[in-house]
Design a protein around this motif. Structure first.
Motif, PDB file in Angstrom:
ATOM      1  N   PHE A  79       0.834  -1.199   0.000  1.00 50.96           N
ATOM      2  CA  PHE A  79       0.000   0.000   0.000  1.00 50.96           C
ATOM      3  C   PHE A  79       0.875   1.257   0.000  1.00 50.96           C
ATOM      4  N   ALA A  80       1.904   1.268   0.843  1.00 52.03           N
ATOM      5  CA  ALA A  80       2.805   2.431   0.922  1.00 52.03           C
ATOM      6  C   ALA A  80       3.585   2.613  -0.374  1.00 52.03           C
ATOM      7  N   ASP A  81       3.996   1.512  -0.981  1.00 47.35           N
ATOM      8  CA  ASP A  81       4.795   1.601  -2.197  1.00 47.35           C
ATOM      9  C   ASP A  81       4.009   2.209  -3.349  1.00 47.35           C
ATOM     10  N   PHE A  82       2.694   2.038  -3.353  1.00 51.53           N
ATOM     11  CA  PHE A  82       1.868   2.583  -4.420  1.00 51.53           C
ATOM     12  C   PHE A  82       1.245   3.935  -4.063  1.00 51.53           C
ATOM     13  N   ALA A  83       1.415   4.385  -2.838  1.00 48.37           N
ATOM     14  CA  ALA A  83       0.857   5.680  -2.433  1.00 48.37           C
ATOM     15  C   ALA A  83       1.683   6.810  -3.062  1.00 48.37           C
ATOM     16  N   ARG A  84       1.010   7.753  -3.658  1.00 52.11           N
ATOM     17  CA  ARG A  84       1.714   8.835  -4.361  1.00 52.11           C
ATOM     18  C   ARG A  84       2.437   9.791  -3.426  1.00 52.11           C
ATOM     19  N   ASP A  85       1.981   9.915  -2.183  1.00 51.24           N
ATOM     20  CA  ASP A  85       2.610  10.869  -1.275  1.00 51.24           C
ATOM     21  C   ASP A  85       3.781  10.269  -0.492  1.00 51.24           C
ATOM     22  N   VAL A  86       4.047   8.975  -0.602  1.00 55.24           N
ATOM     23  CA  VAL A  86       5.156   8.340   0.108  1.00 55.24           C
ATOM     24  C   VAL A  86       6.422   8.486  -0.719  1.00 55.24           C
ATOM     25  N   ARG A  87       7.450   9.091  -0.116  1.00 58.00           N
ATOM     26  CA  ARG A  87       8.720   9.336  -0.799  1.00 58.00           C
ATOM     27  C   ARG A  87       9.823   8.361  -0.397  1.00 58.00           C
ATOM     28  N   HIS A  88       9.692   7.751   0.789  1.00 56.77           N
ATOM     29  CA  HIS A  88      10.715   6.820   1.275  1.00 56.77           C
ATOM     30  C   HIS A  88      10.099   5.925   2.350  1.00 56.77           C
ATOM     31  N   VAL A  89      10.597   4.688   2.446  1.00 59.34           N
ATOM     32  CA  VAL A  89      10.118   3.723   3.439  1.00 59.34           C
ATOM     33  C   VAL A  89      11.332   3.164   4.165  1.00 59.34           C
ATOM     34  N   VAL A  90      11.266   3.136   5.498  1.00 58.80           N
ATOM     35  CA  VAL A  90      12.308   2.512   6.315  1.00 58.80           C
ATOM     36  C   VAL A  90      11.628   1.450   7.170  1.00 58.80           C
ATOM     37  N   ALA A  91      12.100   0.206   7.070  1.00 59.57           N
ATOM     38  CA  ALA A  91      11.556  -0.885   7.879  1.00 59.57           C
ATOM     39  C   ALA A  91      12.300  -0.972   9.201  1.00 59.57           C
ATOM     40  N   GLN A  92      11.562  -1.285  10.270  1.00 60.53           N
ATOM     41  CA  GLN A  92      12.157  -1.443  11.600  1.00 60.53           C
ATOM     42  C   GLN A  92      13.107  -0.275  11.883  1.00 60.53           C
ATOM     43  N   PRO A  93      12.624   0.973  11.791  1.00 58.82           N
ATOM     44  CA  PRO A  93      13.515   2.133  11.687  1.00 58.82           C
ATOM     45  C   PRO A  93      14.299   2.499  12.940  1.00 58.82           C
ATOM     46  N   PHE A  94      13.764   2.233  14.113  1.00 63.58           N
ATOM     47  CA  PHE A  94      14.446   2.666  15.331  1.00 63.58           C
ATOM     48  C   PHE A  94      13.859   1.952  16.533  1.00 63.58           C
ATOM     49  N   LEU A  95      14.561   2.083  17.646  1.00 68.13           N
ATOM     50  CA  LEU A  95      14.103   1.533  18.924  1.00 68.13           C
ATOM     51  C   LEU A  95      13.640   2.693  19.789  1.00 68.13           C
ATOM     52  N   LEU A  96      12.389   2.648  20.198  1.00 69.06           N
ATOM     53  CA  LEU A  96      11.854   3.649  21.129  1.00 69.06           C
ATOM     54  C   LEU A  96      11.946   3.107  22.542  1.00 69.06           C
ATOM     55  N   LYS A  97      12.307   3.963  23.487  1.00 69.48           N
ATOM     56  CA  LYS A  97      12.342   3.583  24.898  1.00 69.48           C
ATOM     57  C   LYS A  97      11.661   4.674  25.703  1.00 69.48           C
ATOM     58  N   ALA A  98      10.795   4.261  26.601  1.00 70.24           N
ATOM     59  CA  ALA A  98      10.112   5.219  27.471  1.00 70.24           C
ATOM     60  C   ALA A  98       9.678   4.506  28.740  1.00 70.24           C
ATOM     61  N   GLU A  99       9.600   5.267  29.793  1.00 65.47           N
ATOM     62  CA  GLU A  99       9.066   4.725  31.037  1.00 65.47           C
ATOM     63  C   GLU A  99       7.576   5.029  31.059  1.00 65.47           C
ATOM     64  N   VAL A 100       6.788   3.970  31.096  1.00 62.44           N
ATOM     65  CA  VAL A 100       5.343   4.093  31.068  1.00 62.44           C
ATOM     66  C   VAL A 100       4.788   3.415  32.309  1.00 62.44           C
ATOM     67  N   GLU A 101       4.072   4.191  33.105  1.00 61.22           N
ATOM     68  CA  GLU A 101       3.455   3.667  34.323  1.00 61.22           C
ATOM     69  C   GLU A 101       4.457   2.898  35.178  1.00 61.22           C
ATOM     70  N   GLY A 102       5.677   3.469  35.282  1.00 58.86           N
ATOM     71  CA  GLY A 102       6.706   2.902  36.141  1.00 58.86           C
ATOM     72  C   GLY A 102       7.539   1.793  35.528  1.00 58.86           C
ATOM     73  N   GLN A 103       7.248   1.382  34.304  1.00 62.52           N
ATOM     74  CA  GLN A 103       8.008   0.309  33.667  1.00 62.52           C
ATOM     75  C   GLN A 103       8.685   0.824  32.406  1.00 62.52           C
ATOM     76  N   LEU A 104       9.935   0.372  32.181  1.00 63.48           N
ATOM     77  CA  LEU A 104      10.639   0.719  30.958  1.00 63.48           C
ATOM     78  C   LEU A 104      10.032  -0.082  29.821  1.00 63.48           C
TER      79      LEU A 104
END
Length: 161
Positions: A79-104
């Motif tokens: 779907f993204a590859d055929f969307a006209r407004d998509v200019r680039h795709v990165v798979a598994q792009p980054f690792l997010l880390k946050a403390e949520v409700e006391g847990q990492l």
């Protein structure tokens, strides 16, 4: 869906082309060029009898192979590859880390789409995993002003603040 509160700033780690890793950058200050040029945070193994269908897809948008972890992800990638407004795709792009409700909490989104309207973080989840993982992603992305999409078996649920 209840709102998840973040106890600390969201951090992001990005793998670069030269195998260097930019770690624990503050989410709101990460340059878009760094995210656009990111290498997949993780790659996949294939073995006989595995329960999901991983693979690579030749993307005309990227002019290179893009990895995916399931057929649902492949459908979203097409779907993204055929969307006209998509200019680039990165798979598994980054690792997010946050403390949520006391847990990492750690999370690797499925795709980052660079679109004419700005970056879009896409997570592809079956419905039963939305409550646990999708809520976290939508809350984290609202901190950066990015737009989050969680694809549910072909349907999309959008979230932003």
């Amino acid at each position: 869906m209840t709102k998840t509160e973040l106890d600390a700033p969201v951090r992001v780690s990005v793998r670069q082309a030269d195998e260097l890793v930019a770690e624990d950058l503050e989410w709101g200050s990460v340059p878009l060029d760094l995210l656009r040029d990111a290498q997949p945070w993780r790659t996949f193994r294939w073995f006989k009898g595995q329960r999901h269908y991983s693979g690579t897809y030749w993307s005309s948008t990227v002019r290179d192979h893009v990895i995916y972890e399931s057929r649902l992800e492949l459908a979203r990638l097409l779907f993204a590859d055929f969307a006209r407004d998509v200019r680039h795709v990165v798979a598994q792009p980054f690792l997010l880390k946050a403390e949520v409700e006391g847990q990492l909490r750690r999370h690797i989104p499925d795709f980052l789409l660079m679109t004419d309207g700005g970056p879009v973080v896409v997570d592809v989840k079956p419905r039963h995993r939305l409550e646990r993982e999708g809520r976290f992603l939508i809350r984290v992305d609202s901190c950066s002003g990015y737009f989050a999409r969680v694809a549910l078996r072909g349907l999309e649920r959008a979230g932003s603040s």
